[in-house]
Write an enzyme that holds these catalytic residues in place. Structure first.
Site, PDB file in Angstrom:
ATOM      1  N   GLY A 182       0.864  -1.160  -0.067  1.00  0.00           N
ATOM      2  CA  GLY A 182       0.004   0.044   0.004  1.00  0.00           C
ATOM      3  C   GLY A 182       0.747   1.196  -0.206  1.00  0.00           C
ATOM      4  O   GLY A 182       2.098   1.236   0.366  1.00  0.00           O
ATOM      5  N   ASP A 191     -10.924   9.271  12.049  1.00  0.00           N
ATOM      6  CA  ASP A 191     -10.976   8.868  10.475  1.00  0.00           C
ATOM      7  C   ASP A 191     -11.107   7.294  10.063  1.00  0.00           C
ATOM      8  O   ASP A 191     -10.641   6.498   9.885  1.00  0.00           O
ATOM      9  CB  ASP A 191      -9.284   9.011   9.939  1.00  0.00           C
ATOM     10  N   ASN A 241       2.061   9.551   3.470  1.00  0.00           N
ATOM     11  CA  ASN A 241       3.323  10.200   3.934  1.00  0.00           C
ATOM     12  C   ASN A 241       4.227   8.912   3.590  1.00  0.00           C
ATOM     13  O   ASN A 241       5.311   9.157   3.948  1.00  0.00           O
ATOM     14  CB  ASN A 241       3.005  10.417   5.446  1.00  0.00           C
TER      15      ASN A 241
END
Length: 449
Positions: free
Chosen positions: A119, A239, A123
């Site tokens: 993945g 989130d 960042n």
């Protein structure tokens, strides 16, 4: 008898037997031998021997050399520790017990091979690795070159590093190779990857069943309840979405990615953030309008998660009505079951009443007015089929929350209260924010995924 000045010989030089009976008289006086000179060589002192003197000199040299080496070693170590301390940052001194050797991580990922990339985050890259002993881990690189990266890294180390719950992904440790270089987080590896890949991006044979989906939702709800109520501080995840829910080998859900999390005392009702934080499609309206985050903003994100897991649709998709508006419209028409993932309908294994109950809960959690939303503990109980007492409009009148969920009257002002004629799109959020605040690269806002 012997030679004067020499040691007495061991054997007599002259040995003759002679009878003195006829020589010696009856009365004789012996000669006093006091003060006579001694012809025996005196024994020399051991302290003056050559061997003793040589031994003393050698031992002294050895002791002095040893003391010198020990002193030089300690002095060198002191200088290295001082230099290392000077290059370490404040947060490293606080969280050093969780540090992992860089060489171990480098070996686990085959030198951060691109073949092991599973993945790519905002960042840095995410790798799969194998530590010593065959332990599978996930290695997440975070750039140290921007404030957002270091803030995300610190948040994960300080929060997730101390949180322990079976439905939260465990943080094994962290590493920082060089100052100004990459920061690294190491997590337990989840064999079945993320929830979104088992709903949106998989073959039919890997698709989660209804039973598995409801179990994962209960697992995530239990994890959020722990964050809100079960730890020494209240933790706001901020989130919550399908891609941040990972599945272990037994298909149990675990909440991950605490890069945007914040901790507050249990007495705080809401906290104001100076940045827009979250993913469009999952962000509560009050966060977009005021920047105020609370436990109810996590409830909103969980409501969106419920709807996408049950419906098999992302919160926002090009050319389609936002998920919340679409499900709400079907509920008003009395066609709520039509929102169920079509692939699940062909498989079966679900109960119509349970599907409607969970969809109602998803809509209630994602209601625009945060005061109407249930707490996460209430949401968990409703997922488990329990009836929960609920205070209506602050008047002390208690009704069954399930009945409240099914009331279409509760949704009559939905479009007005949302402020956008539906759930805001990515462009609408940016337009709204640009008119009131100045967006910069530090604002953590991403399109729903």
């Amino acid at each position: 008898m012997g030679i004067a000045g020499k040691k007495r010989p061991t054997k007599n030089l002259i040995s003759i037997d002679y009878d003195l009976t006829y020589v010696l008289l009856d009365e004789m006086f012996s000669l006093i031998n006091t003060n006579l000179p001694s012809f025996v060589e005196p024994k020399s002192s051991v302290f003056k021997s050559v061997r003793f003197i040589v031994g003393i000199i050698v031992s002294g040299i050895f002791v002095i050399s040893s003391v010198t080496e020990v002193y030089m070693f300690l002095a060198k170590r002191r200088r290295l520790l001082k230099k290392k301390t000077e290059t370490m940052e404040d947060w490293e001194l606080e969280y050093w017990p969780h540090r992992i050797n860089y060489q171990d991580i480098d070996s686990a990922t085959n030198g951060f091979s691109d073949e092991l990339v599973i993945g790519i985050g905002g960042n840095g890259k995410v790798y799969k690795g194998v530590m010593m002993g065959g332990i599978q881990v996930v290695v997440k690189q975070i750039s140290h070159e921007n404030d957002q990266g270091i803030a995300e890294f610190l948040t994960e180390v300080s929060s997730l590093g101390r949180l322990k719950h079976r439905h939260l992904v465990a943080l094994r440790g962290w590493c920082k190779r060089d100052k100004g270089s990459f920061l690294i987080l190491v997590y337990d590896y989840m064999e079945n990857e993320s929830l979104d890949k088992r709903i949106f991006e998989c073959e039919e044979s890997l698709l989660l069943s209804w039973e598995e989906r409801t179990r994962v939702l209960k697992d995530v709800a239990a994890g959020i309840v722990y964050l809100h109520e079960g730890w020494e501080s209240r933790v706001l995840h901020r989130d919550i979405k399908a891609s941040n829910v990972l599945l272990d080998k037994e298909m149990h859900g675990k909440l991950s990615d605490f890069g945007l999390a914040r901790m507050h005392g249990h007495g705080y009702q809401a906290a104001t953030t100076t940045r827009v934080i979250g993913t469009v499609g999952y962000m509560a309206p009050e966060v977009i309008r005021t920047g105020r985050a609370s436990a109810q903003t996590d409830v909103f994100g969980f409501g969106i998660l419920i709807l996408e897991v049950v419906c098999g649709r992302r919160p926002t998709e090009d050319g389609k009505v936002p998920l919340v508006d679409w499900v709400w419209g079907l509920m008003e028409k009395g066609e709520l079951l039509s929102a169920l993932d079509a692939r699940l309908k062909s498989k079966g294994g679900f109960n119509d009443d349970e599907v409607e109950r969970i969809l109602h809960l998803g809509l209630l959690c994602a209601y625009p007015d945060f005061s109407v939303r249930p707490t996460m503990r209430q949401a968990l109980k409703l997922l488990e089929g329990e009836h929960v007492a609920y205070e209506l409009d602050g008047k002390g009148m208690e009704v069954c929350l399930l009945d409240k969920m099914k009331s279409t009257a509760m949704w009559s002002n939905y479009l007005l209260s949302s402020g956008y004629g539906g759930h805001p799109t990515f462009e609408q959020v940016r337009d709204s924010l640009s008119s009131s605040v100045s967006l910069s690269a530090s604002d953590i806002i991403t399109e729903g995924r």
